[in-house]
Design a protein around this motif. Structure first.
Motif, mmCIF file in Angstrom:
data_model
loop_
_atom_site.group_PDB
_atom_site.id
_atom_site.type_symbol
_atom_site.label_atom_id
_atom_site.label_comp_id
_atom_site.label_asym_id
_atom_site.label_seq_id
_atom_site.Cartn_x
_atom_site.Cartn_y
_atom_site.Cartn_z
ATOM 1 N N GLY A 32 0.796 -1.227 0.000
ATOM 2 C CA GLY A 32 0.000 0.000 0.000
ATOM 3 C C GLY A 32 0.825 1.271 0.000
ATOM 4 N N SER A 33 2.113 1.163 0.262
ATOM 5 C CA SER A 33 3.002 2.324 0.244
ATOM 6 C C SER A 33 3.967 2.209 -0.927
ATOM 7 C CB SER A 33 3.806 2.410 1.547
ATOM 8 O OG SER A 33 2.965 2.666 2.641
ATOM 9 N N TYR A 34 4.384 3.357 -1.425
ATOM 10 C CA TYR A 34 5.341 3.411 -2.523
ATOM 11 C C TYR A 34 6.331 4.530 -2.258
ATOM 12 C CZ TYR A 34 2.094 0.436 -5.006
ATOM 13 O OH TYR A 34 1.283 -0.610 -5.356
ATOM 14 N N TRP A 35 7.613 4.229 -2.357
ATOM 15 C CA TRP A 35 8.640 5.264 -2.268
ATOM 16 C C TRP A 35 8.954 5.804 -3.644
ATOM 17 C CZ3 TRP A 35 12.970 3.120 1.446
ATOM 18 C CH2 TRP A 35 12.419 2.887 2.722
ATOM 19 N N ASN A 36 8.522 5.086 -4.665
ATOM 20 C CA ASN A 36 8.792 5.455 -6.050
ATOM 21 C C ASN A 36 7.522 5.167 -6.850
ATOM 22 O OD1 ASN A 36 10.178 6.150 -8.392
ATOM 23 N ND2 ASN A 36 10.983 4.101 -8.687
ATOM 24 N N LYS A 37 6.801 6.225 -7.222
ATOM 25 C CA LYS A 37 5.552 6.061 -7.953
ATOM 26 C C LYS A 37 5.789 6.331 -9.436
ATOM 27 C CE LYS A 37 3.168 8.062 -4.011
ATOM 28 N NZ LYS A 37 2.426 9.216 -3.512
ATOM 29 N N VAL A 38 5.010 5.667 -10.278
ATOM 30 C CA VAL A 38 5.066 5.909 -11.718
ATOM 31 C C VAL A 38 3.676 6.368 -12.142
ATOM 32 C CG1 VAL A 38 5.539 4.944 -13.995
ATOM 33 C CG2 VAL A 38 6.846 4.132 -12.006
ATOM 34 N N LEU A 39 3.594 7.639 -12.561
ATOM 35 C CA LEU A 39 2.316 8.215 -12.971
ATOM 36 C C LEU A 39 2.200 8.220 -14.489
ATOM 37 C CD1 LEU A 39 2.350 11.366 -10.648
ATOM 38 C CD2 LEU A 39 1.443 9.088 -10.138
ATOM 39 N N ARG A 40 1.039 7.865 -14.995
ATOM 40 C CA ARG A 40 0.779 7.913 -16.439
ATOM 41 C C ARG A 40 0.195 9.283 -16.743
ATOM 42 N NH1 ARG A 40 -3.681 7.256 -19.507
ATOM 43 N NH2 ARG A 40 -3.417 6.410 -21.582
ATOM 44 N N GLY A 109 4.155 15.000 -1.704
ATOM 45 C CA GLY A 109 3.420 13.849 -1.175
ATOM 46 C C GLY A 109 4.147 12.534 -1.336
ATOM 47 N N VAL A 110 5.463 12.535 -1.154
ATOM 48 C CA VAL A 110 6.247 11.332 -1.413
ATOM 49 C C VAL A 110 6.709 10.611 -0.144
ATOM 50 C CG1 VAL A 110 7.005 12.043 -3.692
ATOM 51 C CG2 VAL A 110 8.348 12.717 -1.703
ATOM 52 N N ARG A 111 6.213 11.011 0.990
ATOM 53 C CA ARG A 111 6.543 10.307 2.231
ATOM 54 C C ARG A 111 5.379 9.406 2.608
ATOM 55 N NH1 ARG A 111 10.368 13.091 6.218
ATOM 56 N NH2 ARG A 111 11.955 13.800 4.774
ATOM 57 N N SER A 112 5.676 8.289 3.227
ATOM 58 C CA SER A 112 4.613 7.361 3.603
ATOM 59 C C SER A 112 4.749 6.962 5.070
ATOM 60 C CB SER A 112 4.621 6.126 2.694
ATOM 61 O OG SER A 112 5.866 5.469 2.741
ATOM 62 N N TRP A 113 3.637 6.521 5.621
ATOM 63 C CA TRP A 113 3.560 6.143 7.028
ATOM 64 C C TRP A 113 3.698 4.640 7.157
ATOM 65 C CZ3 TRP A 113 4.244 7.714 11.664
ATOM 66 C CH2 TRP A 113 3.652 7.060 12.745
ATOM 67 N N ASN A 114 4.657 4.200 7.950
ATOM 68 C CA ASN A 114 4.824 2.781 8.239
ATOM 69 C C ASN A 114 4.156 2.521 9.585
ATOM 70 O OD1 ASN A 114 5.794 0.280 9.214
ATOM 71 N ND2 ASN A 114 7.604 0.421 7.913
ATOM 72 N N ALA A 115 2.927 2.027 9.522
ATOM 73 C CA ALA A 115 2.134 1.825 10.745
ATOM 74 C C ALA A 115 2.759 0.782 11.663
ATOM 75 C CB ALA A 115 0.709 1.420 10.376
ATOM 76 N N ALA A 116 3.389 -0.234 11.096
ATOM 77 C CA ALA A 116 3.989 -1.300 11.907
ATOM 78 C C ALA A 116 5.131 -0.766 12.773
ATOM 79 C CB ALA A 116 4.497 -2.427 11.012
ATOM 80 N N VAL A 119 6.669 5.044 12.077
ATOM 81 C CA VAL A 119 7.635 6.016 11.571
ATOM 82 C C VAL A 119 7.269 6.417 10.142
ATOM 83 C CG1 VAL A 119 9.585 5.224 12.985
ATOM 84 C CG2 VAL A 119 9.194 4.205 10.724
ATOM 85 N N VAL A 120 7.809 7.544 9.729
ATOM 86 C CA VAL A 120 7.652 8.006 8.357
ATOM 87 C C VAL A 120 8.823 7.458 7.537
ATOM 88 C CG1 VAL A 120 7.586 10.050 6.869
ATOM 89 C CG2 VAL A 120 6.430 10.088 9.082
ATOM 90 N N GLU A 121 8.540 7.099 6.279
ATOM 91 C CA GLU A 121 9.570 6.559 5.402
ATOM 92 C C GLU A 121 9.487 7.230 4.043
ATOM 93 O OE1 GLU A 121 10.007 1.964 6.831
ATOM 94 O OE2 GLU A 121 8.415 2.399 5.389
ATOM 95 N N LYS A 122 10.564 7.058 3.243
ATOM 96 C CA LYS A 122 10.601 7.609 1.894
ATOM 97 C C LYS A 122 11.842 7.095 1.173
ATOM 98 C CE LYS A 122 13.564 11.398 2.601
ATOM 99 N NZ LYS A 122 14.439 10.857 1.577
ATOM 100 N N CYS A 123 12.003 7.501 -0.075
ATOM 101 C CA CYS A 123 13.191 7.150 -0.861
ATOM 102 C C CYS A 123 14.448 7.622 -0.146
ATOM 103 C CB CYS A 123 13.101 7.796 -2.239
ATOM 104 S SG CYS A 123 14.656 7.833 -3.155
ATOM 105 N N THR A 124 15.422 6.727 -0.052
ATOM 106 C CA THR A 124 16.711 7.050 0.592
ATOM 107 C C THR A 124 17.842 7.098 -0.426
ATOM 108 O OG1 THR A 124 17.273 4.731 0.981
ATOM 109 C CG2 THR A 124 15.968 5.840 2.693
ATOM 110 N N LEU A 125 17.503 7.010 -1.713
ATOM 111 C CA LEU A 125 18.497 6.817 -2.781
ATOM 112 C C LEU A 125 19.289 5.539 -2.516
ATOM 113 C CD1 LEU A 125 19.854 10.442 -3.430
ATOM 114 C CD2 LEU A 125 18.221 9.139 -4.802
ATOM 115 N N CYS A 126 18.610 4.576 -1.886
ATOM 116 C CA CYS A 126 19.240 3.299 -1.516
ATOM 117 C C CYS A 126 20.583 3.546 -0.831
ATOM 118 C CB CYS A 126 19.397 2.396 -2.733
ATOM 119 S SG CYS A 126 17.851 1.641 -3.286
ATOM 120 N N ALA A 127 20.544 4.344 0.229
ATOM 121 C CA ALA A 127 21.766 4.714 0.960
ATOM 122 C C ALA A 127 22.571 3.490 1.378
ATOM 123 C CB ALA A 127 21.413 5.566 2.171
ATOM 124 N N HIS A 128 21.887 2.393 1.690
ATOM 125 C CA HIS A 128 22.588 1.169 2.098
ATOM 126 C C HIS A 128 23.389 0.569 0.944
ATOM 127 C CE1 HIS A 128 18.775 -0.113 0.395
ATOM 128 N NE2 HIS A 128 19.241 -1.356 0.290
#
Length: 198
Positions: A32-40, A109-116, A119-128
């Motif tokens: 249900g969450s997306y850090w990277n959306k693709v809009l048409r 609107g690119v941040r999402s809520w991780n209910a589990a 915390v708030v999450e989003k794209c990290t540019l794959c920092a890891h």
């Protein structure tokens, strides 16, 4: 300071969603969450995709814009949202109190809520991955070769080279409301008119 970001050539993007799926998998993004959306974008009356015979469709990838002057960082009361050494915007989950101020402040609107995890999450540019010299997973999996990554202030980076090679009239960012988004897009006016997911 470096400004690492992703550049997407929308003239090449085929809308396969590989970037979005790869992002979810490598970052364990909840259902249900997306850090990277693709809009048409286009053609339908709501998005003004043109009138026959001048119609167009393209795919706009939207993720954290890793802004130079990020509103999300300004409103964070605990400094969980912060500017990292590489110029990217990161979230320290240990400091996040779940107030969601950053979600409200983000103009995209690119941040999402991780209910589990509350915390708030989003794209990290794959920092890891990028801290070890690897590309973000969305860039690695782009079958069309439409995504580029690197320090946009470094002329030798892939992202800077792609920007330099593009016609200035083809270079876009999402609307700048004083935050100066680092993420860039290339879309030729011959291909389509630039829209932001209207």
């Amino acid at each position: 300071m470096a400004r690492y970001a992703i550049l997407t050539d929308l003239n090449k993007c085929v809308g396969c969603l590989a970037c979005s799926i790869a992002c979810k998998v490598v970052n364990s993004v909840p259902v249900g969450s997306y850090w990277n959306k693709v809009l048409r974008i286009g053609p339908n009356p709501r998005t003004k995709g043109g009138q026959w015979p001048d119609v167009y469709t393209y795919f706009l990838t939207v993720q954290c814009q890793h802004c130079e002057n990020p509103e999300c960082v300004k409103v964070c009361p605990t400094e969980a949202s912060h500017v990292a050494e590489d110029g990217s915007i990161q979230i320290d989950k240990e400091k996040c109190i779940g107030c969601k101020y950053c979600m409200m402040a983000c103009p995209y609107g690119v941040r999402s809520w991780n209910a589990a995890e509350s915390v708030v999450e989003k794209c990290t540019l794959c920092a890891h991955l990028s801290k070890n010299g690897e590309l973000p997973m969305c860039v690695r999996t782009c079958s069309a070769g439409a995504r580029f990554y690197g320090d946009i202030d470094d002329p030798s980076s892939d992202a800077s080279k792609a920007l330099a090679a593009a016609d200035p009239a083809s270079i876009h960012t999402l609307q700048d409301v004083g935050n100066h988004p680092a993420t860039h897009y290339i879309l030729s006016p011959k291909r389509a008119a630039w829209k932001e997911g209207e």
